[in-house]
Scaffold this motif. Structure first.
Motif, PDB file in Angstrom:
ATOM      1  N   GLU A  54       2.204  -4.759 -11.634  1.00 23.11           N
ATOM      2  CA  GLU A  54       1.218  -3.844 -11.045  1.00 23.11           C
ATOM      3  C   GLU A  54       0.050  -3.623 -12.002  1.00 23.11           C
ATOM      4  OE1 GLU A  54       4.604  -1.231  -8.678  1.00 23.11           O
ATOM      5  OE2 GLU A  54       3.245  -0.217 -10.039  1.00 23.11           O
ATOM      6  N   ILE A 135      -1.381  -0.582  -3.876  1.00 24.08           N
ATOM      7  CA  ILE A 135      -0.079  -1.222  -4.069  1.00 24.08           C
ATOM      8  C   ILE A 135       0.912  -0.296  -3.395  1.00 24.08           C
ATOM      9  CG2 ILE A 135       1.686  -1.902  -5.732  1.00 24.08           C
ATOM     10  CD1 ILE A 135      -0.556  -2.638  -7.659  1.00 24.08           C
ATOM     11  N   LYS A 158       0.530  -5.732  -2.764  1.00 21.12           N
ATOM     12  CA  LYS A 158      -0.826  -5.303  -3.108  1.00 21.12           C
ATOM     13  C   LYS A 158      -1.677  -5.800  -1.970  1.00 21.12           C
ATOM     14  CE  LYS A 158      -3.939  -7.486  -4.268  1.00 21.12           C
ATOM     15  NZ  LYS A 158      -5.151  -7.965  -3.579  1.00 21.12           N
TER      16      LYS A 158
END
Ligand code: ATP
Ligand code: MG
Length: 601
Positions: A54, A135, A158
């Motif tokens: 992430e 996300i 995402k």
């Protein structure tokens, strides 16, 4: 982190019916647990890996100028009705009701919600372009959730959406994302290809790419050239032959006239071997082929090769019957057919429909003599040069032979083009020098130019500089974050366990004192632990009072890139430095090891 406190229970045995290596290893090494089919819990190690990915994604998204948002997972059904997808999304869409019996869905993707947001927030060209990303957990009731994180029903994605005033700015946003995706996957240590993908019926030329992680474990096939950069997914890959186009009628279809299907005069001829050359001038002849429905049966009984047969397949495109002709040794590419017809749905007709539409049973349908049927005729250009071909006889147990495509069929075909799958060894359609070969892979990302598909359906407009209302041009860009974890493991593992690339490993260094009861070993272990911690290096210290074999096995499974073993050498101030993936090991002093780890970061 001290391992004695980490909730990471490793499993010695492989859990039953687990096929994919990533699925097996992530379970065994204590990264994930299954709650229900396709629904997983991320344990502390799994959560850290997700966070690392992430982090990379957010950095690269921010670099493109995209802004992070967080959209609701629970979405009113009205938005999906507005876009038209409430009906067409099908059973993958999870639908639910609130206490007032209002319909909702759990978002499998967020085009509707974000288009709704933009139509209320953006009114003027001055606010464009803008790109938003998030996300977030997605829900898709996949028919076959499988392979752990590779195909979940609840998974992390995402997703980004770009909004632009015109085509050109939309393409610029697309290119920025395309480049950012390269950076993201490179930083994740992934071996991947960006491949041209099928844009369905809405996208233009080159307007969509999939990012595919190369691995035998993948369920997708991609097509690459041995000579040039050409790479495409199998559905999209073009065949190298020149498309030959012939059109009849304005919309390319023949209306049903209600006339009887005409079957020419039948002659019973024996099925002995057909002689090729001497019969070129003969007209098509009906001949008896009892029970020979398939290409394999025909080739075997008649001792011919499949490239002498014209295969006829009947489809229903949005309920309208369509016949597709292809040479017997080729495969029809349904996506190409569907796109040519601009159909929402294309299915192979069932036996009853075939009988009803053609008047002949499945396996015996052919183009010759069927010209009055209510059918659109498409042909793959592989049949173009056939002269002495065999096709269905439009009657049970009969075929035609001596069919000459140019002479006997051309006039009834609405379109001849590329409707087949490419094959390994075919010439490359782009450079025409290299040849095509296939690779297996996992789709980890997708970038897509949407144009005004959603903005037109949902009235997301802006006012341009001359005061005119225009639809906003959109792009959408997905990365399967949780799928990416599994794809990375597919590429980075060995018999013993995972071998994480340093950029996304949960920890960089695994400190393993052989005996926690040995003061000298523990003193060195703690010194290294503290100094590496100070240097902001992520360290896992195996402070468990376990046997050495257990510690090493767990360490191999968990897959931390660098391992420092503190054993007998501790008395002389020496430790062992081991690289997980290369297996390189070296004795070093404490100072030496700190220096070496510093170089690795
Ligand atoms: P697939 O063909 O594998 O079903 P898709 O075309 O449905 O994928 P998109 O709608 O483009 O996928 O979703 C964007 C990304 O989300 C995909 O590139 C993939 O990485 C990921 N993804 C899609 N479906 C799943 C799933 N069921 N589990 C995990 N990741 C998924
Ligand atoms: Mg899908």
């Amino acid at each position: 982190m001290k391992q004695s406190q980490l909730l990471a229970v490793t499993l010695r045995e492989s859990p039953g019916d687990v096929e994919a290596a990533s699925h097996r290893l992530l379970l065994r090494a204590g990264y994930i647990r299954q709650l229900a089919a396709g629904i997983y819990t991320y344990l502390p190690l799994g959560r850290i890996v997700l966070r690392r990915i992430e982090q990379i994604i957010c950095e690269e998204m921010d670099r493109t100028g995209a802004q992070e948002v967080l959209l609701p997972a629970m979405q009113p059904a009205e938005l999906w009705q507005e876009s038209g997808r409430y009906e067409v999304y099908g059973e993958e869409l999870i639908r639910l009701q609130d206490r007032h019996q209002r319909d909702f869905v759990l978002g499998p993707t967020h085009e509707e919600v974000i288009t709704d947001l933009i139509r209320s927030e953006v009114g003027s060209y001055r606010q464009l372009p803008v790109t938003l990303y998030q996300i977030q957990t997605k829900y898709r009731d996949e028919r076959r959730p499988r392979s752990g994180l590779l195909r979940g029903r609840e998974f992390l994605m995402k997703d980004a959406y770009s909004f632009a005033a015109d085509e050109e700015t939309m393409q610029q946003a697309y290119m920025r994302m395309y480049e950012a995706y390269h950076h993201i996957f490179e930083r994740c240590g992934l071996d991947f290809r960006a491949v041209e993908a099928d844009a369905g019926t809405i996208g233009g030329e080159g307007s969509t790419h999939e990012f595919t992680a190369i691995t035998e474990a993948g369920e997708d096939t991609i097509v690459v050239c041995t000579h040039c950069e050409y790479a495409a997914n199998l559905e999209k890959a073009e065949s190298a032959s020149e498309a030959f186009v012939q059109s009849s009628g304005s919309n390319g279809t023949i209306a049903f006239t209600g006339e009887e299907i005409m079957i020419p005069h039948t002659t019973d001829i024996d099925t002995s071997t057909l002689d090729a050359d001497s019969i070129a001038s003969r007209s098509p002849e009906h001949f008896h082929t009892p029970g020979l429905r398939s290409i394999a049966q025909l080739t075997e009984s008649l001792s011919i090769t499949p490239d002498r047969i014209i295969k006829t397949v009947i489809f229903l495109a949005d309920q309208e019957p369509v016949a597709v002709l292809i040479r017997g040794d080729e495969e029809i590419n349904e996506i190409k057919v569907k796109n040519y017809l601009q159909a929402d749905e294309l299915i192979i007709a069932d036996m009853e429909t075939v009988q009803q539409v053609t008047g002949a049973p499945a396996g015996f349908v052919g183009p010759y003599g069927l010209r009055h049927a209510r059918l659109t005729w498409l042909a793959d250009d592989s049949i173009l040069s056939l002269q002495n071909a065999i096709s269905g006889g439009n009657q049970e147990d009969y075929h035609y032979r001596y069919v000459d495509v140019q002479r006997d069929l051309l006039h009834q075909l609405q379109h001849i083009g590329d409707f087949r799958n490419v094959r390994e060894g075919d010439r490359c359609p782009r450079c025409r020098e290299g040849s095509i070969h296939f690779q297996r892979g996992i789709e980890v990302g997708h970038v897509f130019q949407l144009g005004d598909k959603y903005s037109a359906a949902m009235n997301a407009n802006y006012i341009d500089s001359s005061g005119r209302e225009q639809p906003i041009r959109m792009g959408c860009y997905g990365i399967g974050v949780s799928r990416l974890v599994a794809a990375i493991v597919e590429q980075h593992h060995d018999e013993q366990g995972i071998c994480w690339p340093a950029s996304i490993a949960p920890y960089l260094v695994h400190l393993i004192p052989i005996s926690v009861r040995d003061d000298q070993q523990m003193r060195i272990a703690m010194e290294l632990y503290d100094r590496l911690y100070q240097a902001r290096c992520e360290v896992l210290l195996d402070d468990r009072d376990e046997r050495t074999g257990v510690k090493f096995k767990d360490s191999d499974l968990i897959g931390i890139p660098l391992r420092i073993v503190i054993g007998k050498g501790a008395a002389a101030g020496e430790v062992e430095y081991v690289e997980r993936s290369s297996g390189i090991r070296e004795q070093m002093t404490v100072e030496g090891v700190i220096r070496r780890i510093g170089q690795q970061r």
